[in-house]
Design a protein around this motif. Structure first.
Motif, PDB file in Angstrom:
ATOM      1  N   THR A 424      38.828 -28.920  19.652  1.00  0.00           N
ATOM      2  CA  THR A 424      39.700 -28.795  18.484  1.00  0.00           C
ATOM      3  C   THR A 424      40.298 -30.137  18.101  1.00  0.00           C
ATOM      4  O   THR A 424      40.334 -30.514  16.925  1.00  0.00           O
ATOM      5  CB  THR A 424      40.834 -27.789  18.769  1.00  0.00           C
ATOM      6  N   ILE A 425      40.773 -30.893  19.099  1.00  0.00           N
ATOM      7  CA  ILE A 425      41.367 -32.198  18.825  1.00  0.00           C
ATOM      8  C   ILE A 425      40.351 -33.133  18.169  1.00  0.00           C
ATOM      9  O   ILE A 425      40.688 -33.933  17.296  1.00  0.00           O
ATOM     10  CB  ILE A 425      41.915 -32.823  20.124  1.00  0.00           C
ATOM     11  N   GLY A 426      39.096 -33.010  18.572  1.00  0.00           N
ATOM     12  CA  GLY A 426      38.071 -33.888  18.027  1.00  0.00           C
ATOM     13  C   GLY A 426      37.494 -33.436  16.700  1.00  0.00           C
ATOM     14  O   GLY A 426      36.704 -34.153  16.099  1.00  0.00           O
ATOM     15  N   ASP A 427      37.887 -32.256  16.230  1.00  0.00           N
ATOM     16  CA  ASP A 427      37.358 -31.722  14.975  1.00  0.00           C
ATOM     17  C   ASP A 427      38.259 -32.147  13.819  1.00  0.00           C
ATOM     18  O   ASP A 427      39.322 -31.567  13.596  1.00  0.00           O
ATOM     19  CB  ASP A 427      37.265 -30.197  15.059  1.00  0.00           C
ATOM     20  N   GLN A 428      37.848 -33.182  13.084  1.00  0.00           N
ATOM     21  CA  GLN A 428      38.672 -33.700  11.993  1.00  0.00           C
ATOM     22  C   GLN A 428      38.869 -32.669  10.886  1.00  0.00           C
ATOM     23  O   GLN A 428      39.870 -32.706  10.166  1.00  0.00           O
ATOM     24  CB  GLN A 428      38.028 -34.967  11.412  1.00  0.00           C
ATOM     25  N   VAL A 429      37.932 -31.746  10.729  1.00  0.00           N
ATOM     26  CA  VAL A 429      38.063 -30.709   9.706  1.00  0.00           C
ATOM     27  C   VAL A 429      39.109 -29.682  10.125  1.00  0.00           C
ATOM     28  O   VAL A 429      39.870 -29.171   9.294  1.00  0.00           O
ATOM     29  CB  VAL A 429      36.700 -30.030   9.456  1.00  0.00           C
ATOM     30  N   ALA A 430      39.177 -29.383  11.430  1.00  0.00           N
ATOM     31  CA  ALA A 430      40.109 -28.366  11.911  1.00  0.00           C
ATOM     32  C   ALA A 430      41.556 -28.825  11.824  1.00  0.00           C
ATOM     33  O   ALA A 430      42.452 -28.025  11.562  1.00  0.00           O
ATOM     34  CB  ALA A 430      39.777 -27.980  13.356  1.00  0.00           C
ATOM     35  N   ILE A 431      41.817 -30.121  12.039  1.00  0.00           N
ATOM     36  CA  ILE A 431      43.193 -30.627  12.013  1.00  0.00           C
ATOM     37  C   ILE A 431      43.634 -30.779  10.552  1.00  0.00           C
ATOM     38  O   ILE A 431      43.256 -31.727   9.872  1.00  0.00           O
ATOM     39  CB  ILE A 431      43.301 -31.981  12.745  1.00  0.00           C
ATOM     40  N   VAL A 432      44.450 -29.829  10.092  1.00  0.00           N
ATOM     41  CA  VAL A 432      44.898 -29.845   8.694  1.00  0.00           C
ATOM     42  C   VAL A 432      46.330 -30.345   8.548  1.00  0.00           C
ATOM     43  O   VAL A 432      46.780 -30.605   7.433  1.00  0.00           O
ATOM     44  CB  VAL A 432      44.760 -28.443   8.063  1.00  0.00           C
ATOM     45  N   GLU A 433      47.061 -30.451   9.646  1.00  0.00           N
ATOM     46  CA  GLU A 433      48.435 -30.948   9.610  1.00  0.00           C
ATOM     47  C   GLU A 433      48.637 -31.934  10.765  1.00  0.00           C
ATOM     48  O   GLU A 433      48.199 -31.684  11.889  1.00  0.00           O
ATOM     49  CB  GLU A 433      49.454 -29.805   9.754  1.00  0.00           C
ATOM     50  N   SER A 434      49.303 -33.066  10.478  1.00  0.00           N
ATOM     51  CA  SER A 434      49.651 -34.046  11.504  1.00  0.00           C
ATOM     52  C   SER A 434      51.012 -34.627  11.126  1.00  0.00           C
ATOM     53  O   SER A 434      51.121 -35.419  10.186  1.00  0.00           O
ATOM     54  CB  SER A 434      48.590 -35.142  11.586  1.00  0.00           C
ATOM     55  N   VAL A 435      52.041 -34.209  11.847  1.00  0.00           N
ATOM     56  CA  VAL A 435      53.427 -34.490  11.450  1.00  0.00           C
ATOM     57  C   VAL A 435      54.179 -35.075  12.642  1.00  0.00           C
ATOM     58  O   VAL A 435      53.974 -34.651  13.788  1.00  0.00           O
ATOM     59  CB  VAL A 435      54.131 -33.199  10.966  1.00  0.00           C
ATOM     60  N   GLY A 436      55.041 -36.035  12.388  1.00  0.00           N
ATOM     61  CA  GLY A 436      55.918 -36.587  13.414  1.00  0.00           C
ATOM     62  C   GLY A 436      57.365 -36.220  13.130  1.00  0.00           C
ATOM     63  O   GLY A 436      57.853 -36.403  12.008  1.00  0.00           O
ATOM     64  N   LEU A 437      58.047 -35.683  14.116  1.00  0.00           N
ATOM     65  CA  LEU A 437      59.471 -35.352  13.960  1.00  0.00           C
ATOM     66  C   LEU A 437      60.291 -36.617  14.184  1.00  0.00           C
ATOM     67  O   LEU A 437      60.953 -36.799  15.198  1.00  0.00           O
ATOM     68  CB  LEU A 437      59.867 -34.253  14.954  1.00  0.00           C
TER      69      LEU A 437
END
Length: 471
Positions: A424-437
């Motif tokens: 999952t981590i390596g699937d660029q299509v699967a990662i739709v959100e990347s947020v830093g608090l």
């Protein structure tokens, strides 16, 4: 082909030797491929599975034993033949030479099975933190939106006492000059299909005492759609809260006074806390950290994976390195104990192939930017590592990979779940959100946990719906 020359005169023995010495290896390959397809095509999950290692051990034993037995039977059968002794010596020498590499494979499978049994759990387990088992954290402030679009705390009011019959004056608002409208609560019901793993990066290594979780990332996956998101949590986050009724909640009723990365070592050094949080085979520090993060952010956490600094270095070396695209020049930090070479002064720009030492410098550097940019680089490296893992490299370096995993990784996941996480981590299509608090979204030194709860919930709802969260 053990048994081939025997099958005409001793049919049952010949077929038994053929099945053991030829059929078993072919069956092992077919079984592993079929099992990989059943489990979503992940060959990594097969290579990390203890049952696969047991099958390899048994197959190697059958392969060796069947050939030695076949040679012994032929020698016995032809004991009166001329040159019997010389032919027997040649056959034994050839078999002995062939047995050595098979023995190495079997020994590697034994070591891998033992190592990975210490890393992964067997079967499904309860979530490491289930938010529904506790009352929702009480919001310290009611989040509202002013007419200027600025988020602020709900206004304080001073009640006005009146004499009987007097007209009641409206309450006086203190410190607020704009009209505020309370935000509606968020319905988290759609999040039932989301599975969340807390990824921790520890700073343990040669020359360091204790372990602080300097990297904390929530990986959330919607099991219905396959969409996923990464949420980075600042190690500097203050006033973490703990579930009511737990020892840390009793000890710190007003919130954790230290940085978020200090929960793990505080629990690990305290006998009473270790006894409470270290139930079963779970690491006390991992459990306590997951409870603190989950309760403070308003999210259930199913599993935890912890990789320590030195182990991270060795794991990337075992996998053959990782390639990352750097948009600009990045200054390198000083070497950590255990580094395999001196780091260059800078990296980039451009495409850089990194070994473990360089990759560790990449994710630890903060000379040119900040902790928050470092968190972004951690997410980038995780995605790159997940997408670049080669099954050929893993097979060829299997012993090194399993040894590095044994030294680096502690988790509450099964081997199948870990393999799915890497995919999952390596699937660029699967990662739709990347947020830093992180600032300006969140102030770690003065966190509004009602606001953070809302951000995390909206990001996870975006994963479920497929609509961007806007963060």
């Amino acid at each position: 082909m053990p048994g081939l020359t025997i099958v005409q005169r001793r049919r049952w023995l010949g077929w038994a030797l053929l099945v053991a010495g030829v059929g078993a290896p072919i069956g092992l390959v077919a079984w592993s491929l079929m099992w990989s397809l059943i489990r979503g095509g992940s060959r990594l999950s097969t290579l990390l599975d203890g049952r696969f290692h047991l099958a390899v051990i048994v197959t190697c034993l059958l392969l060796i034993a069947s050939r030695w037995f076949a040679v012994a039977e032929v020698v016995r059968r032809h004991r009166e033949a001329p040159h019997r002794v010389r032919a027997g010596v040649v056959a034994v020498a050839v078999l002995a030479a062939a047995t050595v590499p098979v023995g190495f494979v079997m020994a590697g499978a034994v070591d891998a099975r033992s190592t990975l049994d210490d890393v992964f759990v067997e079967g499904d387990s309860e979530p490491i933190f289930d938010l529904s088992a506790f009352d929702e954290p009480a919001d310290s402030t009611t989040t509202t939106t002013s007419t200027t679009g600025v988020t602020s705390a709900a206004p304080s009011t001073i009640p006005v006492t009146t004499e009987p019959g007097a007209t009641l004056a409206p309450p006086t608002t203190v410190g607020v000059t704009t009209t505020s409208i309370p935000l509606p609560p968020i319905d988290k019901t759609p999040l039932a299909s989301v599975r969340t793993v807390l990824l921790l990066g520890g700073d343990a290594g040669p020359g360091r005492t204790g372990l602080r979780t300097d990297s904390m990332i929530l990986l959330s996956v919607d099991q219905l759609s396959g969409r996923a998101g990464l949420i980075s949590i600042s190690r500097d986050l203050l006033r973490l809260r703990f579930p009511p009724g737990t020892p840390l909640a009793d000890r710190y009723p007003d919130g954790f006074p230290e940085l978020a990365n200090a929960v793990y070592p505080i629990v690990s050094r305290d006998d009473r806390l270790r006894a409470y949080y270290g139930r079963g085979d779970r690491s006390p520090g991992m459990v306590a950290t997951a409870q603190a993060i989950g309760y403070s952010l308003g999210v259930s956490i199913d599993d935890v994976a912890l990789v320590n600094m030195q182990g991270f270095l060795e794991l990337i070396d075992a996998l053959g390195g990782v390639t990352v695209e750097l948009p600009g020049t990045l200054s390198m930090p000083g070497n950590v104990p255990g580094a395999k070479h001196e780091l260059p002064p800078t990296l980039g720009p451009g495409t850089i192939t990194m070994d473990g030492t360089t990759a560790l410098g990449y994710v630890r550097s903060r000379h040119d930017d900040s902790d928050y940019q470092r968190m972004r680089r951690q997410r980038v490296l995780l995605a790159a590592l997940g997408s670049q893992i080669s099954m050929i490299d893993i097979v060829l370096r299997f012993s090194a990979v399993t040894e590095a995993l044994g030294n680096a990784l502690r988790t509450t996941m099964t081997s199948d779940e870990f393999a799915e996480l890497i995919a999952t981590i390596g699937d660029q299509v699967a990662i739709v959100e990347s947020v830093g608090l992180v600032p300006p979204l969140v102030k770690p030194s003065r966190p509004d946990y009602a606001q953070i709860d809302r951000i995390v919930a909206e990001v996870m709802l975006a994963i479920v719906s497929g609509q961007p969260s806007g963060y």
